[in-house]
Design a protein around this motif. Structure first.
Motif, mmCIF file in Angstrom:
data_model
loop_
_atom_site.group_PDB
_atom_site.id
_atom_site.type_symbol
_atom_site.label_atom_id
_atom_site.label_comp_id
_atom_site.label_asym_id
_atom_site.label_seq_id
_atom_site.Cartn_x
_atom_site.Cartn_y
_atom_site.Cartn_z
ATOM 1 N N ALA A 121 0.859 -1.187 0.000
ATOM 2 C CA ALA A 121 0.000 0.000 0.000
ATOM 3 C C ALA A 121 0.893 1.235 0.000
ATOM 4 O O ALA A 121 1.877 1.297 0.729
ATOM 5 N N LEU A 122 0.547 2.194 -0.849
ATOM 6 C CA LEU A 122 1.325 3.421 -0.918
ATOM 7 C C LEU A 122 0.474 4.549 -1.488
ATOM 8 O O LEU A 122 -0.620 4.312 -2.005
ATOM 9 N N PRO A 123 0.948 5.791 -1.379
ATOM 10 C CA PRO A 123 0.202 6.912 -1.947
ATOM 11 C C PRO A 123 0.068 6.770 -3.466
ATOM 12 O O PRO A 123 0.989 6.307 -4.140
ATOM 13 N N THR A 124 -1.078 7.147 -3.985
ATOM 14 C CA THR A 124 -1.315 7.061 -5.424
ATOM 15 C C THR A 124 -0.452 8.079 -6.164
ATOM 16 O O THR A 124 -0.393 9.244 -5.759
ATOM 17 N N PRO A 125 0.210 7.663 -7.246
ATOM 18 C CA PRO A 125 1.009 8.615 -8.036
ATOM 19 C C PRO A 125 0.158 9.757 -8.579
ATOM 20 O O PRO A 125 -1.032 9.579 -8.853
ATOM 21 N N ARG A 126 0.745 10.916 -8.738
ATOM 22 C CA ARG A 126 0.023 12.098 -9.231
ATOM 23 C C ARG A 126 -0.580 11.893 -10.610
ATOM 24 O O ARG A 126 -1.569 12.519 -10.956
ATOM 25 N N GLU A 127 0.035 11.032 -11.408
ATOM 26 C CA GLU A 127 -0.452 10.802 -12.772
ATOM 27 C C GLU A 127 -1.830 10.158 -12.796
ATOM 28 O O GLU A 127 -2.514 10.176 -13.811
ATOM 29 N N GLN B 27 -4.784 6.514 -1.947
ATOM 30 C CA GLN B 27 -4.048 5.290 -1.623
ATOM 31 C C GLN B 27 -4.222 4.299 -2.764
ATOM 32 O O GLN B 27 -5.292 4.178 -3.346
ATOM 33 N N CYS B 28 -3.148 3.589 -3.075
ATOM 34 C CA CYS B 28 -3.223 2.548 -4.089
ATOM 35 C C CYS B 28 -2.513 1.309 -3.569
ATOM 36 O O CYS B 28 -1.831 1.352 -2.554
ATOM 37 N N LEU B 29 -2.707 0.215 -4.280
ATOM 38 C CA LEU B 29 -2.053 -1.043 -3.944
ATOM 39 C C LEU B 29 -1.249 -1.516 -5.133
ATOM 40 O O LEU B 29 -1.687 -1.392 -6.278
ATOM 41 N N LEU B 30 -0.089 -2.040 -4.861
ATOM 42 C CA LEU B 30 0.722 -2.725 -5.866
ATOM 43 C C LEU B 30 0.692 -4.199 -5.521
ATOM 44 O O LEU B 30 0.791 -4.573 -4.349
#
Length: 74
Positions: free
Chosen positions: A34-40, A47-50
């Motif tokens: 889990a990490l912050p979502t990229p600006r793009e 929040q996004c998941l990889l």
């Protein structure tokens, strides 16, 4: 920062959905970060998941009952 061993990024409309999806992936034995979502990626709760899609991933949208904003190959 790069995450070479992950091949999918998914963002969500709410943090609740992100947490639920993370638990679903974890229960299936799929490594997830889990990490912050990229600006793009504009449509997101922040929040996004990889994760690695692989054969065990199944249908994440159905498994967690969420309306995922984006599933992208990274």
């Amino acid at each position: 920062m790069t995450y070479p061993h992950y091949d999918r990024l998914i963002s969500f409309e709410s943090v609740h959905q992100a947490v639920k999806a993370e638990k679903v992936l974890d229960r299936q034995g799929i490594a997830v970060a889990a990490l912050p979502t990229p600006r793009e990626i504009a449509i997101s709760c922040g929040q996004c998941l990889l994760f690695v899609a692989g054969r065990r991933g199944g249908n994440l949208k159905a498994a967690c009952g969420c309306a995922c904003a984006l599933v992208k190959t990274v």
